[in-house]
Scaffold this active site. Structure first.
Site, PDB file in Angstrom:
ATOM      1  N   ASP A 116      39.062 -37.211  86.416  1.00 31.39           N
ATOM      2  CA  ASP A 116      38.133 -35.720  85.058  1.00 31.39           C
ATOM      3  C   ASP A 116      36.796 -35.149  84.909  1.00 31.39           C
ATOM      4  O   ASP A 116      35.889 -36.496  84.850  1.00 31.39           O
ATOM      5  CB  ASP A 116      38.980 -35.482  83.600  1.00 31.39           C
ATOM      6  CG  ASP A 116      38.871 -34.073  83.396  1.00 31.39           C
ATOM      7  OD1 ASP A 116      39.331 -32.864  83.878  1.00 31.39           O
ATOM      8  OD2 ASP A 116      37.989 -33.342  83.054  1.00 31.39           O
TER       9      ASP A 116
ATOM     10  N   GLU B  93      38.316 -35.190  90.851  1.00 23.82           N
ATOM     11  CA  GLU B  93      38.035 -33.314  89.837  1.00 23.82           C
ATOM     12  C   GLU B  93      36.584 -33.868  90.120  1.00 23.82           C
ATOM     13  O   GLU B  93      36.337 -34.122  89.616  1.00 23.82           O
ATOM     14  CB  GLU B  93      38.469 -33.384  88.742  1.00 23.82           C
ATOM     15  CG  GLU B  93      38.051 -31.701  88.382  1.00 23.82           C
ATOM     16  CD  GLU B  93      38.578 -31.514  87.342  1.00 23.82           C
ATOM     17  OE1 GLU B  93      38.960 -30.324  86.013  1.00 23.82           O
ATOM     18  OE2 GLU B  93      37.860 -32.741  86.370  1.00 23.82           O
TER      19      GLU B  93
ATOM     20  N   ASN C  87      61.640 -33.962  69.569  1.00 23.47           N
ATOM     21  CA  ASN C  87      62.061 -34.306  68.633  1.00 23.47           C
ATOM     22  C   ASN C  87      62.180 -33.049  68.074  1.00 23.47           C
ATOM     23  O   ASN C  87      61.871 -32.661  66.401  1.00 23.47           O
ATOM     24  CB  ASN C  87      61.103 -35.339  68.219  1.00 23.47           C
ATOM     25  CG  ASN C  87      59.511 -34.943  68.156  1.00 23.47           C
ATOM     26  OD1 ASN C  87      59.667 -33.669  69.158  1.00 23.47           O
ATOM     27  ND2 ASN C  87      58.684 -35.395  68.145  1.00 23.47           N
TER      28      ASN C  87
ATOM     29  N   ASP D 236      59.604 -30.537  67.531  1.00 20.51           N
ATOM     30  CA  ASP D 236      58.206 -30.400  66.477  1.00 20.51           C
ATOM     31  C   ASP D 236      57.534 -28.642  67.755  1.00 20.51           C
ATOM     32  O   ASP D 236      56.606 -28.599  67.046  1.00 20.51           O
ATOM     33  CB  ASP D 236      57.360 -31.399  66.524  1.00 20.51           C
ATOM     34  CG  ASP D 236      56.624 -31.774  67.962  1.00 20.51           C
ATOM     35  OD1 ASP D 236      57.109 -31.269  69.048  1.00 20.51           O
ATOM     36  OD2 ASP D 236      55.825 -33.000  67.887  1.00 20.51           O
TER      37      ASP D 236
ATOM     38  N   ASP E 107      59.878 -31.034  74.645  1.00 20.05           N
ATOM     39  CA  ASP E 107      60.243 -31.920  73.124  1.00 20.05           C
ATOM     40  C   ASP E 107      61.477 -32.195  73.930  1.00 20.05           C
ATOM     41  O   ASP E 107      62.291 -31.623  73.378  1.00 20.05           O
ATOM     42  CB  ASP E 107      59.921 -30.294  72.745  1.00 20.05           C
ATOM     43  CG  ASP E 107      59.617 -30.399  70.910  1.00 20.05           C
ATOM     44  OD1 ASP E 107      59.560 -31.632  70.828  1.00 20.05           O
ATOM     45  OD2 ASP E 107      59.533 -30.013  70.090  1.00 20.05           O
TER      46      ASP E 107
END
Length: 542
Positions: free
Chosen positions: A214, A278, A37, A39, A35
């Protein structure tokens, strides 16, 4: 951990192959990688900042799980805009910077594409549901109710309950094989196919080197909406209505192959683009081979042989490798022991006190398999499944089926970068999921400082695989598959490697079929030619 340097090899034989054949690919789950930033949610700039770690592992490519605009009801697998980045992950400019940095480091970039369904907030669906005669009216799968008002067929969704939801705007049902907020694309429609190919071209134009497609076998359904037959009872506990049926008509339509050929033709216009299917479910092996058979279909298929196996055994490895022999018409496999949907392998396959030794043995096995290998983020650190309390679970499937379905969140916990600090260097804020104390202790900086760590072993094994033609692209022949011991030979370009692996917690007898002579390439857990201590494993160059 010890290793010996064997004779140099003429690598050109391996280099003549496409970059992806035999490649090691590192899967990044953006929410949990890094991360930038504060958050508490990982993002694209965070990935860019940590790509040096990935490059130093020695992998060939990264696979980045969905980062597209989404309401995140299924954490990005419900796409609301295929051609933009969700603000929690950054911007398209951040994506371009990530791709540029990856290419500087010699890494190819592979991304997910979710074509079987969209979010119900996608503009295509918002238009489609308005009426039965708008320009996108048949871009999704709509059907009238039966005479009694019940759904058009008996199909069930993966996440529980009927695969049909009533929509009052059209006074029809729409199909969804997963969440009701993930309406099913009507890929029989040529206009829909053109739109999906346009999505792929958008990312190709931004420098993407490959795609994982996917849930590809869910792309097309039976237009006649025939009922699925009941599945014969196999003695296992059924936790979802989905498990009570043979999934013959809600998925796996023969027309999928035609779309695959169109997709491959587009990718071929851009050169050596890697395409990975997949495929799960009752017909997985058949469909994986069908989707990869020939030069006009996908390059590889990604199955579930290891991802949900309760135990790692020689017989399991032998069976998976036997399915994908180097024979005409047989595609090229990709293997993963872990991913964002499956429990961490170390928590499935060994006792807590065996984790350190088992992880080393598992690493040498993965590096030895024929096919592409996929390393899930944190696997190089030996991360285990984190037990997430119910009140902190984010996974919609686990919430819907609690407590019978294991939360996927336990394998999605944040990467631990530093031992110091409450959040392990993942974020300066509150992480979206807890790291887990056990995994925090396996942080990257701690293992970086320890030459005997799993992290360093993983680097050594991936370097060996990349440089040795037999390990990267050679044939795989099983020499012995006993109760605990696997022995195999890999051969390519005039080179041969013998692997002997003890998957059990006790000393084992060296198999007679395996040679003890030659140069030792890699050894773990105190193994030696002729000697197999618990979880001992070694690779010998003949």
């Amino acid at each position: 951990m010890t290793k010996a340097t064997a004779k140099a090899h003429p690598v050109p034989a391996a280099q003549e192959l496409p970059w992806w054949r035999g490649a090691a690919i590192y899967q990044i789950y953006p929410r949990s990688f890094c991360d930038s930033n504060g958050d508490g949610i990982g993002d694209l700039p965070g990935i860019t900042a940590r790509l040096d770690h990935v490059a130093e592992l020695g992998v060939d490519a990264i696979w980045v799980s969905p980062f597209f605009t989404s309401p995140m009801r299924d954490f990005g697998y419900d796409v609301a805009d295929y051609c933009d980045v969700d603000p929690i992950f950054g911007t398209l400019a951040d994506f371009d910077m990530m791709v540029a940095r990856a290419h500087e480091l010699g890494l190819k970039v592979t991304i997910d594409q979710v074509y079987a369904h969209t979010s119900d907030l996608h503009p295509w669906f918002e238009e489609s549901r308005q009426s039965r005669n708008n320009p996108r009216a048949d871009w999704y799968v709509w059907a009238d109710p039966q005479e009694d008002g019940s759904p058009p067929s008996n199909w069930q969704s993966v996440f529980g309950g009927p695969a049909w939801t009533w929509d009052a705007r059209r006074c029809q049902y729409y199909l969804h094989n997963f969440l009701s907020s993930q309406p099913q694309i009507n890929a029989h429609n040529p206009a829909v196919q053109e739109a999906l190919l346009g999505v792929m071209q958008f990312w190709l134009d931004r420098g993407v080197d490959g795609f994982r497609i996917d849930a590809l076998n869910f792309l097309m359904h039976d237009p006649a909406l025939r009922n699925n037959p009941p599945a014969p009872y196999d003695g296992r506990r059924r936790t979802r209505p989905f498990d009570y049926q043979l999934k013959i008509y809600n998925q796996s339509h023969p027309g999928i192959v035609g779309f695959i050929e169109r997709l491959r033709a587009l990718c071929d216009r851009y050169g050596a683009v890697f395409t990975l299917a997949e495929v799960g479910g009752d017909l997985a092996e058949t469909e994986m081979k069908e989707f990869t058979a020939g030069d006009d279909r996908l390059n590889s298929a990604y199955g579930f042989d290891f991802l949900y196996a309760d135990r790692l055994t020689p017989q399991l490895v032998a069976a998976t490798q036997a399915k994908w022999l180097d024979t005409p018409g047989t595609g090229w496999p990709s293997w993963a022991f872990e991913n964002h949907d499956a429990p961490r392998a170390l928590s499935r396959w060994c006792a807590p006190e065996e984790v350190e030794a088992f992880a080393r043995m598992k690493a040498i096995l993965l590096a030895s398999l024929r096919g592409n290998i996929i390393v899930y983020q944190g696997e190089e650190l030996g991360l285990t499944q984190v037990d997430i309390p119910f009140e902190q679970i984010q996974d919609p499937e686990a919430i819907a089926n609690w407590p019978l379905t294991l939360s996927r969140d336990g394998a999605r916990t944040p990467m631990p970068w530093q031992v110091q600090g409450e959040q392990g260097g993942f974020t300066t804020g509150q992480p979206w999921l807890p790291l887990g104390e056990e995994n925090h202790a396996r942080a990257v900086d701690r293992q970086e400082a320890d030459p005997a760590s799993l992290l360093h072993l993983t680097r050594d094994l991936l370097a060996l695989r990349k440089s040795h033609p037999a390990l990267r692209s050679g044939d795989f022949a099983v020499l012995h598959a006993g109760s605990d011991v696997l022995a195999f030979r890999r051969v390519a370009a005039g080179t041969s490697v013998i692997g002997v692996i003890n998957m059990g917690p006790r000393h084992a007898t060296w198999p007679a079929a395996a040679s003890t002579s030659g140069g030792v390439l890699q050894v773990v857990n105190g193994a030696a030619p002729g000697t197999l201590p618990p979880f001992g494993a070694l690779l010998i160059e003949e």
